[in-house]
Each structure stands twice: as C-alpha cells, then as structure tokens.
Write a protein that holds these residues in place. Structure first.
Motif, PDB file in Angstrom:
ATOM      1  N   CYS A  82       0.861  -1.168   0.000  1.00 16.06           N
ATOM      2  CA  CYS A  82       0.000   0.000   0.000  1.00 16.06           C
ATOM      3  C   CYS A  82       0.909   1.232   0.000  1.00 16.06           C
ATOM      4  O   CYS A  82       1.964   1.214   0.641  1.00 16.06           O
TER       5      CYS A  82
ATOM      6  N   ARG B  73      -3.983   8.008  -0.283  1.00 17.63           N
ATOM      7  CA  ARG B  73      -3.551   6.619  -0.105  1.00 17.63           C
ATOM      8  C   ARG B  73      -4.084   5.814  -1.277  1.00 17.63           C
ATOM      9  O   ARG B  73      -5.215   6.027  -1.724  1.00 17.63           O
TER      10      ARG B  73
ATOM     11  N   LEU C 257      -4.309   1.753  -2.874  1.00 21.37           N
ATOM     12  CA  LEU C 257      -4.073   0.338  -2.661  1.00 21.37           C
ATOM     13  C   LEU C 257      -3.304  -0.265  -3.839  1.00 21.37           C
ATOM     14  O   LEU C 257      -3.208   0.346  -4.902  1.00 21.37           O
TER      15      LEU C 257
ATOM     16  N   THR D  20      -8.699   4.355  -3.739  1.00 20.13           N
ATOM     17  CA  THR D  20      -7.958   5.518  -3.263  1.00 20.13           C
ATOM     18  C   THR D  20      -8.708   6.226  -2.136  1.00 20.13           C
ATOM     19  O   THR D  20      -9.931   6.082  -1.991  1.00 20.13           O
TER      20      THR D  20
ATOM     21  N   CYS E  71      -2.914  -1.946   4.711  1.00 21.80           N
ATOM     22  CA  CYS E  71      -3.149  -0.571   4.272  1.00 21.80           C
ATOM     23  C   CYS E  71      -3.714   0.189   5.476  1.00 21.80           C
ATOM     24  O   CYS E  71      -4.933   0.257   5.664  1.00 21.80           O
TER      25      CYS E  71
END
Length: 126
Positions: free
Chosen positions: A35, A52, A54, A60, A105
């Motif tokens: 991640c 962020r 994945l 996202t 993540c």
C-alpha cells in the motif's frame, strides 16, 4: 531494503499544477503487496496524510482538503507512485513525502507507515 525517492516539487502560483513522482527501489519490493501513500508536512506541524492508494491502483482515499484537486495513481510495472495536483492553493505549501507499507493498508497516521522518502518541497504563492 525498500527505498523511496520523490521528485517533481517546485514553486507555482495559486491555481497551478504540479505532478509529484515517487520511485521505489530495492529487492524486497513487490508492488502487489504494498500500500502506498502521500503525506505532507509544514514546519511545526505533524505530518498529514494526503492520499492513499491500494495495490490494485483502483482504491484511493484523499483527505477532504484535496478531494477533487489531487489524483493519486501508481504504475506497478515501473515501481512508481504519482500525485497529480491541480488547482493548487497557498495552503498546499509543504514538504511532500511518499510512504509505503507491505501487506496492509493502515490509517493515515505517520507512525503506521514503515518506508519513507526524503520529501520534495511544494510552494504555492498567491
């Protein structure tokens, strides 16, 4: 050893755009297991999570202040992460860091992430 290196920062006027890149190196890096994220930090403040993404390059998350203006993507074949920043505002001025972690993540707190780049400075003038 996984290493991250950001580039693409600079100085722009309000309303402008920049595209940040982060290249990941190291024999231990398998994109499908990591991640990745972007953080930013200004002097005297905690590092703030910005985006962020994945491993699937589909899922996202963005912090509220950048939604609709920033887009994160990744090129797993080239071990790269990107942050397209449009409609930049002076309050986006910060040092931007990419981060990575394997097999999970986590939330967007700095302490949850393992691997970090050295950062690239973004300065937006009004």
């Amino acid at each position: 050893q996984v290493q991250l290196a950001e580039s693409g920062g600079g100085s722009v006027q309000s309303g402008g755009s920049l595209r940040l890149s982060c290249v990941v190196s190291g024999s231990g890096f398998t994109p499908s297991r990591y991640c990745m994220a972007w953080f930013r930090q200004t002097p005297g403040k905690e590092r703030e999570g910005v985006a962020r993404i994945l491993p699937d390059n589909q899922s996202t998350w963005y912090t509220a202040s950048v939604k609709g203006r920033f887009t994160s993507s990744r090129d797993n074949g080239k071990n790269m992460l990107f942050l397209q920043m449009d409609s930049l505002k002076p309050e986006d001025t910060a040092m931007y860091y990419c981060a990575a972690i394997e097999n999970m993540c986590p939330d967007m707190s700095e302490r949850a992430w393992i691997h970090w780049g050295q950062g690239t400075q973004v300065t937006v003038s009004s």
